[in-house]
Scaffold this motif. Structure first.
Motif, PDB file in Angstrom:
ATOM      1  N   LYS A  54       3.891  -7.098   8.557  1.00  7.91           N
ATOM      2  CA  LYS A  54       4.316  -5.701   8.451  1.00  7.91           C
ATOM      3  C   LYS A  54       3.661  -4.835   9.526  1.00  7.91           C
ATOM      4  O   LYS A  54       4.335  -4.097  10.251  1.00  7.91           O
ATOM      5  N   SER A  55       2.341  -4.942   9.640  1.00 15.72           N
ATOM      6  CA  SER A  55       1.642  -4.114  10.633  1.00 15.72           C
ATOM      7  C   SER A  55       2.023  -4.526  12.051  1.00 15.72           C
ATOM      8  O   SER A  55       2.225  -3.676  12.920  1.00 15.72           O
ATOM      9  N   VAL A  56       2.116  -5.822  12.274  1.00 17.50           N
ATOM     10  CA  VAL A  56       2.467  -6.296  13.619  1.00 17.50           C
ATOM     11  C   VAL A  56       3.834  -5.747  14.028  1.00 17.50           C
ATOM     12  O   VAL A  56       4.040  -5.332  15.167  1.00 17.50           O
ATOM     13  N   PHE A 104      -2.312   5.063  10.011  1.00 14.62           N
ATOM     14  CA  PHE A 104      -2.844   3.707   9.928  1.00 14.62           C
ATOM     15  C   PHE A 104      -3.420   3.371   8.573  1.00 14.62           C
ATOM     16  O   PHE A 104      -3.883   4.236   7.835  1.00 14.62           O
ATOM     17  N   GLN A 105      -3.400   2.081   8.306  1.00 17.18           N
ATOM     18  CA  GLN A 105      -4.113   1.484   7.201  1.00 17.18           C
ATOM     19  C   GLN A 105      -5.589   1.839   7.408  1.00 17.18           C
ATOM     20  O   GLN A 105      -6.032   1.894   8.547  1.00 17.18           O
ATOM     21  N   ASP A 106      -6.358   2.039   6.396  1.00 23.34           N
ATOM     22  CA  ASP A 106      -7.804   2.240   6.523  1.00 23.34           C
ATOM     23  C   ASP A 106      -8.197   3.369   7.472  1.00 23.34           C
ATOM     24  O   ASP A 106      -8.678   3.136   8.583  1.00 23.34           O
ATOM     25  N   ALA A 187       4.267   4.832   8.419  1.00 20.84           N
ATOM     26  CA  ALA A 187       3.089   4.951   7.559  1.00 20.84           C
ATOM     27  C   ALA A 187       2.717   3.555   7.086  1.00 20.84           C
ATOM     28  O   ALA A 187       3.449   2.934   6.323  1.00 20.84           O
ATOM     29  N   ASP A 188       1.588   3.050   7.572  1.00 22.99           N
ATOM     30  CA  ASP A 188       1.170   1.687   7.235  1.00 22.99           C
ATOM     31  C   ASP A 188       0.237   1.729   6.032  1.00 22.99           C
ATOM     32  O   ASP A 188      -0.932   2.062   6.159  1.00 22.99           O
ATOM     33  N   GLU A 189       0.770   1.396   4.893  1.00 26.89           N
ATOM     34  CA  GLU A 189       0.002   1.416   3.646  1.00 26.89           C
ATOM     35  C   GLU A 189      -0.863   2.669   3.541  1.00 26.89           C
ATOM     36  O   GLU A 189      -2.088   2.584   3.491  1.00 26.89           O
ATOM     37  N   PRO A 190      -0.227   3.821   3.490  1.00 23.10           N
ATOM     38  CA  PRO A 190      -1.002   5.056   3.542  1.00 23.10           C
ATOM     39  C   PRO A 190      -1.794   5.322   2.265  1.00 23.10           C
ATOM     40  O   PRO A 190      -2.646   6.199   2.260  1.00 23.10           O
TER      41      PRO A 190
HETATM   42 MG   LIG Z   1      -1.086  -4.453   7.695  1.00 24.21          MG
END
Ligand SMILES: [Mg+2]
Ligand SMILES: Nc1ncnc2c1ncn2[C@@H]1O[C@H](COP(=O)(O)OP(=O)(O)OP(=O)(O)O)[C@@H](O)[C@H]1O
Ligand code: SF4
Lengths: 346, 333
Positions: A54-56, A104-106, A187-190
């Motif tokens: 997903k992130s890639v 971003f995530q984190d 939005a990556d796992e916000p």
């Molecule tokens: Mg990810």
């Protein structure tokens, strides 16, 4: 999903996106032949377990694999009729943070430890608004911080990421991403690290901002509940491939892939006892260096043997119209299994 | 922030006190306890009984050790008199001692050496920080390239070759063979800046080569690690140019930890670059220490030791305070 005869493309169209990383252990096939599209004002949800790509995928859209010498990106990415995979670094840089932006995530590690939150947002604003004074940029930033619901924005402007609570930090990340009114927001796992109430607030916030600006949104998450609530369309990813894709309502009411069924079974439901709510899909995610032969999901799929040997030898293609699925099971059989064996247990 | 500041300063003062105790212990107390006659050490074996007794009275060697230590500290803070009857030797504060062998106060002796050592350390530091950091950053950005390999091989040579080797080699090449430079020597900057520069350039470069090597390796490793950080990706995702991403966001994170190491290195160097001063015939603190050891001149050795410790403690204090300015996590944490 494919380009239409009138010649107008969807606002974002990704075709046959493939991302590989050359590592010491071998080639990581992180994303394979992914195709999807998002229109302005619409939300695409991407779900899949950890490591599914997903992130890639989203980093590829922003062209953020370009600075990694071991990454190879192939396929096409069209944003508002501009192709990005073959565009120059400079052209893509100008779009980043402007027309397209990412949360971003984190957020803790995504913020620079030595610059204040305000300074980091100001910087992002000024790079896309040449000639804007520091003072104007500061006013704009404080407006954004207030807009995303951060109390006392003038004070928080001068604080550092690590001084914020998780929820406030995520809001600040959102302000950073939205400061230039992006037309595409990823939005990556916000909401991953946040508690449920804050999660709901953040999602509401993204939805409100989308309504206001009419942006296209890609919402990446482990959490099908989030997708059900927000997304117009859904992609389900497994082992770097899209294994199911379609309008959210269809995917939720008539899911066709055994992995999606598994995900639905792992969705938290408020009407069940906590103990019974979560049944994650059994087994472990596949290695992206050595994908299993045939259907990558077969080692974990309860239906792998039902249709002869094909699941073990032949990679299922993503087939279907609006609602597409990559599984060898015949359509009727899938429908029957879902309604008779799966749905009653959900 | 204020409490951090106070804590650090109190810490530094305590450290300094401990340092004086240990130094005092070694130079005054241990000979007394082990029964050897310290008076003998202070004036030399050839002295007659009368002058030995005079020294003993002047230094108060028959007093209990805490009293001796008290006088020693008083000398540091307020100055002291070494008296034996009418024979009084005065020593101004901060009194690091009195050399009865050469009949002079230690403090002014050492103070006159500080400009040499400071010039040497400052010039070398400017060179090694600039060269080391630039090489490290370039190597990291062109990782695996010819330039990277060449720089890292050079750096390996730099950290492993001793200064008396590189120093002699530099002297041989640039002064004896090529004749590009005059003999190394110290000329006060205010007297003649050009001679100051030409007389010191070779020691600077030699010393910088040693340190730049370490800094290049550290910078390269830090930069490679930093470039993988999420916040660097965030910086790129905002549309910043690579120049800003690396030159601002990357470098800021890379340089911060270097400050600590720099403080240690610089402090140690101020305490006397004994080998470098020896090789290049510069009369700084290191040279003074060496001479004092050769002549067995205890008060001077003690003075150099104390001064070195003071430099290191003070520089560390400065680094700690500086760190709290440049790293908000320390300041606010
Ligand atoms: Mg990810
Ligand atoms: N730079 C890289 N080099 C090598 N492999 C990589 C790199 N970046 C990602 N990968 C691999 O690609 C795969 C997909 O990673 P990705 O981050 O897209 O997963 P994800 O779906 O976002 O998971 P999560 O839900 O945990 O965020 C993982 O196996 C990961 O190890
Ligand atoms: S193709 Fe076979 S193994 Fe793969 S999901 Fe469908 S039934 Fe399961």
């Amino acid at each position: 999903m494919s380009s239409t005869t009138t010649g107008t493309r969807p606002f974002l169209e990704v075709k046959d996106l493939t991302v590989r990383f050359e590592t010491d252990d071998g080639i990581v096939q992180a994303v394979s032949n992914s195709s999807f599209a998002v229109e302005r004002g619409k939300t695409l949800g991407i779900v899949g377990e950890s490591g599914s790509g997903k992130s890639v995928t989203s980093l590829a859209v922003l062209g953020l694999h370009r600075t990694r010498s071991n990454a190879k990106v192939a396929g096409e990415i069209w944003l508002d009729d501009q192709e990005l995979v073959t565009a120059t670094d400079e052209d893509v840089r100008k779009l980043r943070g402007g027309k397209m932006a990412m949360i971003f995530q984190d957020p803790l590690s995504a913020m620079h430890p030595y610059y204040t939150v305000g300074a980091q947002i100001v910087e992002g604003y000024r790079v896309h608004h040449k000639g804007v004074s520091k003072k104007e940029a500061r006013t704009r930033t404080i407006d954004m911080l207030a807009r995303v619901g951060i109390p006392q924005p003038e004070k928080r402007f001068n604080e550092y990421g690590h001084q914020f609570s998780g929820g406030m930090r995520q809001r600040a990340m959102i302000a950073m991403a939205l400061v230039n009114d992006p037309q595409l927001l990823i939005a990556d796992e916000p909401t991953t690290a946040l508690d449920v109430t804050v999660q709901a607030q953040i999602l509401d916030l993204i939805r409100d901002l989308q309504d206001e600006f009419g942006s296209a949104v890609i919402m990446i998450t482990h959490d099908l509940g989030v997708v059900a609530e927000l997304a117009d369309d859904v992609l389900v990813m497994y082992g770097g491939k899209i294994i199911e894709r379609g309008p959210a309502a269809d995917v939720f009411h008539e899911p066709q892939h055994p992995y999606t069924w598994g995900l639905l079974g792992s969705m938290p439901r408020l009407d069940r006892d906590v103990r019974d709510r979560l049944t994650p899909v059994k087994g472990t995610p596949p290695s992206l260096i050595n994908l299993p032969d045939g259907c990558a999901f077969h080692p974990r799929c309860p239906y792998a043997g039902r249709n002869g040997n094909r699941s073990f030898t032949e990679v299922p293609e993503l087939r279907g119209g609006v609602h597409a699925v990559a599984c060898h099971l015949p359509a009727e059989e899938k429908r029957r299994i879902f309604h008779e064996e799966v749905a009653p247990n959900l | 922030m204020l409490s951090y500041l106070i804590r650090r300063i109190v810490n530094a003062v305590i450290t300094l006190l401990v340092v004086t105790m240990v130094t005092f212990g070694i130079f005054f107390a241990v000979p007394t306890i082990t029964g050897s006659d310290p008076a003998l050490l202070y004036i030399g074996k050839t002295a007659d009984q009368a002058s030995l007794d005079g020294i003993r009275t002047k230094l108060g060697l028959d007093d209990p050790i805490p009293v001796q230590y008290g006088k020693f500290i008083k000398g540091l803070v307020a100055g002291r008199d070494y008296a034996s009857g009418n024979d009084v030797t005065h020593c101004d504060a901060p009194c690091l001692g009195y050399s009865f062998k050469t009949e002079q106060e230690v403090t002014p002796l050492l103070l006159s050496d500080i400009p040499v050592t400071l010039s040497l350390a400052l010039g070398a530091a400017v060179l090694w920080v600039l060269i080391g950091v630039a090489t490290g950053v370039l190597s990291a950005l062109r990782r695996g390239s010819f330039l990277d390999r060449a720089a890292m091989t050079g750096a390996l040579a730099g950290v492993s070759l001793p200064i008396y080797f590189t120093g002699q080699l530099a002297l041989l090449i640039f002064i004896h063979w090529l004749g590009w430079l005059p003999d190394t020597a110290y000329t006060p900057f205010l007297e003649n800046p050009a001679s100051w520069f030409t007389g010191l350039i070779l020691p600077w470069v030699t010393l910088a080569f040693l340190f730049a090597a370490t800094y290049a390796r550290l910078t390269r490793a830090n930069m490679l690690e930093t470039l993988n950080e999420d916040y660097i990706r965030t910086a790129r995702s905002k549309g910043l140019t690579e120049r800003t991403v690396i030159g601002k966001h990357g470098l800021r994170a890379v340089l911060t930890p270097l400050v600590t190491i720099f403080g240690l290195d610089f402090g140690t160097l101020l305490a006397g670059a004994i080998l470098t001063e020896q090789v290049f015939n510069l009369r700084g603190l290191g040279y003074q220490a060496l001479t004092a050891i050769r002549q067995n001149d205890l008060p001077v050795i003690l003075g150099v030791t104390l001064l070195a410790a003071i430099f290191i403690v003070v520089i560390n204090l400065i680094v700690d305070l500086l760190y709290s300015v440049i790293d908000p996590r320390v300041r606010l944490g």
